[in-house]
Design a protein around this motif. Structure first.
Motif, PDB file in Angstrom:
ATOM      1  N   VAL A  30       5.260  14.476   9.991  1.00 52.45           N
ATOM      2  CA  VAL A  30       4.912  13.747  11.223  1.00 52.45           C
ATOM      3  C   VAL A  30       5.276  12.271  11.187  1.00 52.45           C
ATOM      4  O   VAL A  30       5.025  11.550  12.145  1.00 52.45           O
ATOM      5  CB  VAL A  30       3.396  13.880  11.534  1.00 52.45           C
ATOM      6  N   ASP A  31       5.891  11.786  10.101  1.00 48.23           N
ATOM      7  CA  ASP A  31       6.025  10.338   9.934  1.00 48.23           C
ATOM      8  C   ASP A  31       7.051   9.651  10.840  1.00 48.23           C
ATOM      9  O   ASP A  31       7.173   8.438  10.823  1.00 48.23           O
ATOM     10  CB  ASP A  31       6.270   9.973   8.469  1.00 48.23           C
ATOM     11  N   ARG A  32       7.754  10.395  11.653  1.00 46.00           N
ATOM     12  CA  ARG A  32       8.667   9.766  12.616  1.00 46.00           C
ATOM     13  C   ARG A  32       8.041   9.660  14.005  1.00 46.00           C
ATOM     14  O   ARG A  32       8.662   9.158  14.936  1.00 46.00           O
ATOM     15  CB  ARG A  32       9.979  10.529  12.682  1.00 46.00           C
ATOM     16  N   ASN A  33       6.806  10.090  14.141  1.00 48.48           N
ATOM     17  CA  ASN A  33       6.071   9.996  15.395  1.00 48.48           C
ATOM     18  C   ASN A  33       4.866   9.091  15.131  1.00 48.48           C
ATOM     19  O   ASN A  33       3.980   9.441  14.360  1.00 48.48           O
ATOM     20  CB  ASN A  33       5.613  11.395  15.823  1.00 48.48           C
ATOM     21  N   ALA A  34       4.844   7.907  15.756  1.00 49.10           N
ATOM     22  CA  ALA A  34       3.822   6.905  15.457  1.00 49.10           C
ATOM     23  C   ALA A  34       2.403   7.429  15.680  1.00 49.10           C
ATOM     24  O   ALA A  34       1.519   7.227  14.839  1.00 49.10           O
ATOM     25  CB  ALA A  34       4.067   5.650  16.288  1.00 49.10           C
ATOM     26  N   ALA A  35       2.169   8.098  16.783  1.00 48.21           N
ATOM     27  CA  ALA A  35       0.818   8.594  17.080  1.00 48.21           C
ATOM     28  C   ALA A  35       0.398   9.666  16.076  1.00 48.21           C
ATOM     29  O   ALA A  35      -0.741   9.658  15.582  1.00 48.21           O
ATOM     30  CB  ALA A  35       0.759   9.137  18.503  1.00 48.21           C
ATOM     31  N   ALA A  36       1.305  10.572  15.754  1.00 42.03           N
ATOM     32  CA  ALA A  36       0.978  11.637  14.797  1.00 42.03           C
ATOM     33  C   ALA A  36       0.763  11.067  13.405  1.00 42.03           C
ATOM     34  O   ALA A  36      -0.147  11.501  12.678  1.00 42.03           O
ATOM     35  CB  ALA A  36       2.090  12.684  14.783  1.00 42.03           C
ATOM     36  N   LEU A  37       1.566  10.074  13.010  1.00 47.31           N
ATOM     37  CA  LEU A  37       1.390   9.442  11.706  1.00 47.31           C
ATOM     38  C   LEU A  37       0.042   8.725  11.646  1.00 47.31           C
ATOM     39  O   LEU A  37      -0.684   8.842  10.665  1.00 47.31           O
ATOM     40  CB  LEU A  37       2.528   8.468  11.418  1.00 47.31           C
ATOM     41  N   THR A  41      -2.892   9.777   9.065  1.00 46.20           N
ATOM     42  CA  THR A  41      -3.350   8.768   8.113  1.00 46.20           C
ATOM     43  C   THR A  41      -4.847   8.543   8.243  1.00 46.20           C
ATOM     44  O   THR A  41      -5.574   8.513   7.240  1.00 46.20           O
ATOM     45  CB  THR A  41      -2.580   7.453   8.323  1.00 46.20           C
ATOM     46  N   LEU A  42      -5.330   8.390   9.473  1.00 48.49           N
ATOM     47  CA  LEU A  42      -6.766   8.171   9.678  1.00 48.49           C
ATOM     48  C   LEU A  42      -7.575   9.374   9.213  1.00 48.49           C
ATOM     49  O   LEU A  42      -8.620   9.216   8.565  1.00 48.49           O
ATOM     50  CB  LEU A  42      -7.056   7.856  11.137  1.00 48.49           C
ATOM     51  N   ARG A  43      -7.120  10.563   9.533  1.00 50.00           N
ATOM     52  CA  ARG A  43      -7.824  11.779   9.110  1.00 50.00           C
ATOM     53  C   ARG A  43      -7.909  11.849   7.580  1.00 50.00           C
ATOM     54  O   ARG A  43      -8.962  12.167   7.016  1.00 50.00           O
ATOM     55  CB  ARG A  43      -7.105  13.004   9.658  1.00 50.00           C
ATOM     56  N   PHE A  52      -9.883   0.944   1.812  1.00 54.34           N
ATOM     57  CA  PHE A  52      -8.829   0.361   2.647  1.00 54.34           C
ATOM     58  C   PHE A  52      -7.724   1.379   2.818  1.00 54.34           C
ATOM     59  O   PHE A  52      -7.672   2.373   2.113  1.00 54.34           O
ATOM     60  CB  PHE A  52      -8.309  -0.970   2.085  1.00 54.34           C
ATOM     61  N   LEU A  53      -6.841   1.113   3.745  1.00 51.55           N
ATOM     62  CA  LEU A  53      -5.848   2.097   4.130  1.00 51.55           C
ATOM     63  C   LEU A  53      -4.454   1.480   4.068  1.00 51.55           C
ATOM     64  O   LEU A  53      -4.286   0.304   4.355  1.00 51.55           O
ATOM     65  CB  LEU A  53      -6.232   2.558   5.518  1.00 51.55           C
ATOM     66  N   LYS A  54      -3.510   2.268   3.643  1.00 51.35           N
ATOM     67  CA  LYS A  54      -2.105   1.857   3.593  1.00 51.35           C
ATOM     68  C   LYS A  54      -1.317   2.816   4.472  1.00 51.35           C
ATOM     69  O   LYS A  54      -1.396   4.023   4.304  1.00 51.35           O
ATOM     70  CB  LYS A  54      -1.589   1.926   2.155  1.00 51.35           C
ATOM     71  N   VAL A  55      -0.547   2.272   5.384  1.00 52.59           N
ATOM     72  CA  VAL A  55       0.299   3.098   6.243  1.00 52.59           C
ATOM     73  C   VAL A  55       1.599   3.376   5.495  1.00 52.59           C
ATOM     74  O   VAL A  55       2.210   2.461   4.942  1.00 52.59           O
ATOM     75  CB  VAL A  55       0.582   2.396   7.586  1.00 52.59           C
ATOM     76  N   THR A  56       2.016   4.623   5.473  1.00 49.53           N
ATOM     77  CA  THR A  56       3.219   5.011   4.737  1.00 49.53           C
ATOM     78  C   THR A  56       4.254   5.567   5.712  1.00 49.53           C
ATOM     79  O   THR A  56       4.235   6.752   6.028  1.00 49.53           O
ATOM     80  CB  THR A  56       2.884   6.054   3.664  1.00 49.53           C
ATOM     81  N   PRO A  57       5.155   4.705   6.197  1.00 52.32           N
ATOM     82  CA  PRO A  57       6.198   5.192   7.105  1.00 52.32           C
ATOM     83  C   PRO A  57       7.156   6.125   6.365  1.00 52.32           C
ATOM     84  O   PRO A  57       7.071   6.274   5.148  1.00 52.32           O
ATOM     85  CB  PRO A  57       6.905   3.910   7.543  1.00 52.32           C
ATOM     86  N   HIS A  58       8.069   6.703   7.107  1.00 47.96           N
ATOM     87  CA  HIS A  58       9.007   7.645   6.473  1.00 47.96           C
ATOM     88  C   HIS A  58       9.808   6.942   5.380  1.00 47.96           C
ATOM     89  O   HIS A  58      10.057   5.744   5.434  1.00 47.96           O
ATOM     90  CB  HIS A  58       9.911   8.320   7.514  1.00 47.96           C
ATOM     91  N   GLY A  59      10.167   7.686   4.380  1.00 50.98           N
ATOM     92  CA  GLY A  59      10.746   7.124   3.170  1.00 50.98           C
ATOM     93  C   GLY A  59      12.065   6.405   3.339  1.00 50.98           C
ATOM     94  O   GLY A  59      12.391   5.521   2.563  1.00 50.98           O
TER      95      GLY A  59
END
Length: 86
Positions: A30-37, A41-43, A52-59
């Motif tokens: 899902v990492d290419r869709n901002a809302a799904a990512l 991530t929140l879930r 704390f939380l780290k956002v991990t965009p697509h590699g």
């Protein structure tokens, strides 16, 4: 102590009720869709209750501007030069 208070106290080297922690992972499905990512991530962080939380965009985001495109296979050849750049 709240999560924010815990992290701020640790940064200031003050006592905390416990050591703040976090861990993360990538969500390649899902990492290419901002809302799904964001939702994934929140879930994940709600499930493990990290501080704390780290956002991990697509590699491959860091090399796309250099003309690389991601392949569909995994492994060392998953990122290859775009046509006309090699």
């Amino acid at each position: 102590m709240t999560k924010l208070e815990r992290v701020q106290a640790a940064i200031r080297r003050q006592p905390t009720d416990r050591t703040p922690y976090a861990f993360w992972r990538h969500f390649p499905d899902v990492d290419r869709n901002a809302a799904a990512l964001a939702q994934s991530t929140l879930r994940f962080h709600e499930r493990y209750d990290s501080d704390f939380l780290k956002v991990t965009p697509h590699g491959g985001y860091a090399v796309e501007d250099w003309g690389c495109v991601e392949g569909t296979e995994s492994g060392p050849m998953a990122i290859v030069p775009a046509r006309g750049t090699a």
